[in-house]
Design a protein around this motif. Sequence first.
Motif, PDB file in Angstrom:
ATOM      1  N   GLY A 181     107.872  56.309 -19.096  1.00  0.00           N
ATOM      2  CA  GLY A 181     107.336  55.661 -17.911  1.00  0.00           C
ATOM      3  C   GLY A 181     106.067  56.296 -17.395  1.00  0.00           C
ATOM      4  N   ALA A 182     105.403  57.143 -18.196  1.00  0.00           N
ATOM      5  CA  ALA A 182     104.142  57.757 -17.797  1.00  0.00           C
ATOM      6  C   ALA A 182     102.981  56.872 -18.240  1.00  0.00           C
ATOM      7  N   ASN A 183     101.788  57.209 -17.763  1.00  0.00           N
ATOM      8  CA  ASN A 183     100.600  56.458 -18.171  1.00  0.00           C
ATOM      9  C   ASN A 183     100.313  56.743 -19.642  1.00  0.00           C
ATOM     10  N   PRO A 184     100.405  55.734 -20.518  1.00  0.00           N
ATOM     11  CA  PRO A 184     100.253  55.999 -21.952  1.00  0.00           C
ATOM     12  C   PRO A 184      98.846  56.433 -22.346  1.00  0.00           C
ATOM     13  N   TYR A 185      97.855  56.035 -21.568  1.00  0.00           N
ATOM     14  CA  TYR A 185      96.478  56.359 -21.936  1.00  0.00           C
ATOM     15  C   TYR A 185      96.105  57.776 -21.507  1.00  0.00           C
ATOM     16  N   VAL A 186      96.661  58.221 -20.406  1.00  0.00           N
ATOM     17  CA  VAL A 186      96.493  59.624 -20.031  1.00  0.00           C
ATOM     18  C   VAL A 186      97.218  60.507 -21.037  1.00  0.00           C
ATOM     19  N   ALA A 187      98.414  60.079 -21.445  1.00  0.00           N
ATOM     20  CA  ALA A 187      99.159  60.828 -22.461  1.00  0.00           C
ATOM     21  C   ALA A 187      98.404  60.840 -23.785  1.00  0.00           C
ATOM     22  N   GLY A 188      97.805  59.689 -24.153  1.00  0.00           N
ATOM     23  CA  GLY A 188      97.005  59.643 -25.373  1.00  0.00           C
ATOM     24  C   GLY A 188      95.838  60.606 -25.309  1.00  0.00           C
ATOM     25  N   SER A 189      95.283  60.777 -24.113  1.00  0.00           N
ATOM     26  CA  SER A 189      94.191  61.742 -23.942  1.00  0.00           C
ATOM     27  C   SER A 189      94.680  63.162 -24.195  1.00  0.00           C
ATOM     28  N   LEU A 190      95.902  63.457 -23.750  1.00  0.00           N
ATOM     29  CA  LEU A 190      96.474  64.775 -24.020  1.00  0.00           C
ATOM     30  C   LEU A 190      96.639  64.985 -25.520  1.00  0.00           C
ATOM     31  N   GLY A 191      97.136  63.967 -26.216  1.00  0.00           N
ATOM     32  CA  GLY A 191      97.255  64.076 -27.664  1.00  0.00           C
ATOM     33  C   GLY A 191      95.906  64.263 -28.332  1.00  0.00           C
ATOM     34  N   MET A 257      93.159  63.038 -13.461  1.00  0.00           N
ATOM     35  CA  MET A 257      92.396  64.275 -13.643  1.00  0.00           C
ATOM     36  C   MET A 257      93.286  65.501 -13.453  1.00  0.00           C
ATOM     37  N   LEU A 258      93.995  65.543 -12.332  1.00  0.00           N
ATOM     38  CA  LEU A 258      94.845  66.700 -12.068  1.00  0.00           C
ATOM     39  C   LEU A 258      95.963  66.823 -13.098  1.00  0.00           C
ATOM     40  N   THR A 259      96.487  65.685 -13.539  1.00  0.00           N
ATOM     41  CA  THR A 259      97.552  65.721 -14.547  1.00  0.00           C
ATOM     42  C   THR A 259      97.065  66.419 -15.806  1.00  0.00           C
ATOM     43  N   LEU A 260      95.877  66.045 -16.291  1.00  0.00           N
ATOM     44  CA  LEU A 260      95.343  66.664 -17.508  1.00  0.00           C
ATOM     45  C   LEU A 260      94.953  68.122 -17.271  1.00  0.00           C
ATOM     46  N   VAL A 261      94.382  68.420 -16.100  1.00  0.00           N
ATOM     47  CA  VAL A 261      93.973  69.792 -15.797  1.00  0.00           C
ATOM     48  C   VAL A 261      95.184  70.724 -15.745  1.00  0.00           C
ATOM     49  N   ILE A 262      96.315  70.217 -15.263  1.00  0.00           N
ATOM     50  CA  ILE A 262      97.533  71.031 -15.180  1.00  0.00           C
ATOM     51  C   ILE A 262      98.252  71.106 -16.523  1.00  0.00           C
ATOM     52  N   VAL A 263      98.422  69.953 -17.175  1.00  0.00           N
ATOM     53  CA  VAL A 263      99.290  69.883 -18.356  1.00  0.00           C
ATOM     54  C   VAL A 263      98.602  70.398 -19.618  1.00  0.00           C
TER      55      VAL A 263
END
Length: 659
Positions: A181-191, A257-263
């Motif tokens: 249930g997370a944002n798939p595109y933000v998650a894809g950015s993490l990958g 932004m904060l999600t990626l900066v933290i994770v």
Amino acid sequence: MKYEKDAAAIIAAVGGDENIASLYHCVTRLRFGLKDTTKVSPEQLKAVPAVVGVNDAGSQYQVIIGNDVPDVHRAIVTALPRLATAEPDPAGAGSSEPTTAEGNLAKRTFARFLDFISGTFAPILPAIAGAGLLKGVLALVNSFGWVDPTSQTYLIFSAIADAVFFFLPVIVAISAARKLGANPYVAGSLGAILVYPALTALLAAGDPVSVLGVPVTAATYSYSVIPALLGVYLLSWVERGLTRVIPSFLKLTVVPMLTLVIVAPITLTLLGPLGTFVGSGIAGGINWALDNGGAPAGFVIGALLPLIIMTGMHYTLVPFILQNLASLGYDKFLPLTYVQTFATAGAVFGLFLRAKNKQIKALSLSTTFTALMGVTEPALYGLALPLRRPLIATMAGAGVGGAVSLGFGVKAYVLAGNGGLPGLPGLVGETFAWALVGIVLSFVVSAVVSFFLKVDESILAPAAAAAPATSTGTASAAGADVTPVAPATLATAPASPAADEIISSPLTGDLLPLDDVPDTTFSQRLVGDGAAIRPTVGIVDSPVDGEVVTVFPTGHAVGLRSDTGVEVLIHVGLDTVTLKGDGFTSRVHAGDRVRIGDRLIDFDLEKIARTHDLVSVVVVTNPDGFSLAPGVSGPVRSGDALIRVSPADTNQTLQETNA
């Protein structure tokens, strides 16, 4: 649309629109995330022509379709467009916990784990399988010297085949985010961060690397899956937490932004290396067993593989299979899936050679070819499992094939995504000959064992004969808890009454047409035709002379078969299954003989009426070949004539009889 009626029936059988949290499909199965699995009617599902079988895998409910699953899925999404974008439960289960008394924390946790793994990998398997099969074909043509491996054409096709594996962290991250249930595109950015070329080069240079003073362990994340899974799991929690506290007008930009900066830093410094270590350790343990267990281990794993696949537990090995292919260039577990596939084909082929029933014989032959093409669910769930002994034959053949496979160190070099004939290029390599020996032996042994094992064909013959009688119509939005009388009960029943038969009223109350029932499952006759009664007395009596076929555990419904073969379902109230038996007392058991007027159920009229609509239905669930003339309206007493069932068409109502 070809599967419109099947889709409507499936929706109703899984509890209706409101009970479906999410839906996707793999190669052969619809995979439902349901809010309450107790609302599912397995028998009603199995009666749908397009359905081969069902499997309750914890919080995920699987409906096995076969090759036409994309078409059935499309029909369901057309009926319920929200499912095209519906995300699973953010908690990761995809549905609420099953409301069963025997549930416990360990079982629920394991069910969630299986559901997360299968829900992540099943949607991306087509991409992995397609690319893997192309890699196998390239290896095959290269082994025969048909192409120049240094040519530009070959290198381009190699890139096409290898890209999905190189960028696997991105694809896995997107799929895992959809499941959580997370944002798939933000998650894809993490990958994408994990495989970013400049970062990969920095980590590979050999110099110490740190972020905010915390050391970053040098690791290569291309071709990996576990680091992405761990990172996205953390991301889903961080994203939800930030969404709760960040003002609405800032959420669009600040939360990602904060999600990626933290994770991302936590993933690079902790979760990524941990995932690599854990993945390597587990894969190493599995490989040790596969390398050192030899033929005995191959026999045990191969024999158990059909059961493992039915539970969905094989999905938990996908990450380690991919890791082996990336790090070692081969995997030894994948060949066992091939022998299981061909063993299943052999078992139903042996059944084809032995079967006497024409329908079972035809089904056995068709599912043999389907299994040989790599789709085993129709054979496994449609024949082997219900008939039991073909399943034993499958396990025997898979055990022998597995012994050969591990005994001679057979390897698979790509994840072809198909364990049948189309997937054979995935086995091409130095052990290909022994792979073929194991496959052939698995088919032959299963076929021989299946041929010599006596099978009770009557288990399936009546159900096959009753299949055309499946209801047609639209699904109930309310998701009524209805299960028709089991088709297998028609084994000794006459096809139709020799003369008119009267179905008596089982209740005292006010008679009303079925069309007026405020539930489309009944009003549109999805489970059969008949009449409805609003009861004024809390007693259900038998409306026929015959046998009790089904008594629902909650006591709210009972199925009967008259001596002439008419099957009657009596359902007290609407959605009363949710009461879980509170207010109901059953007076009979399945198999009991009853006569008209014998008491079947007592129910607390006033108590149930406080929370549920007491409109009750009396329907004939096998109407084909019968002509029904139900009463229309007015007061009715228990024992009054309610429905006339005739072998020929008639339009006569029973108002005169009741008068």
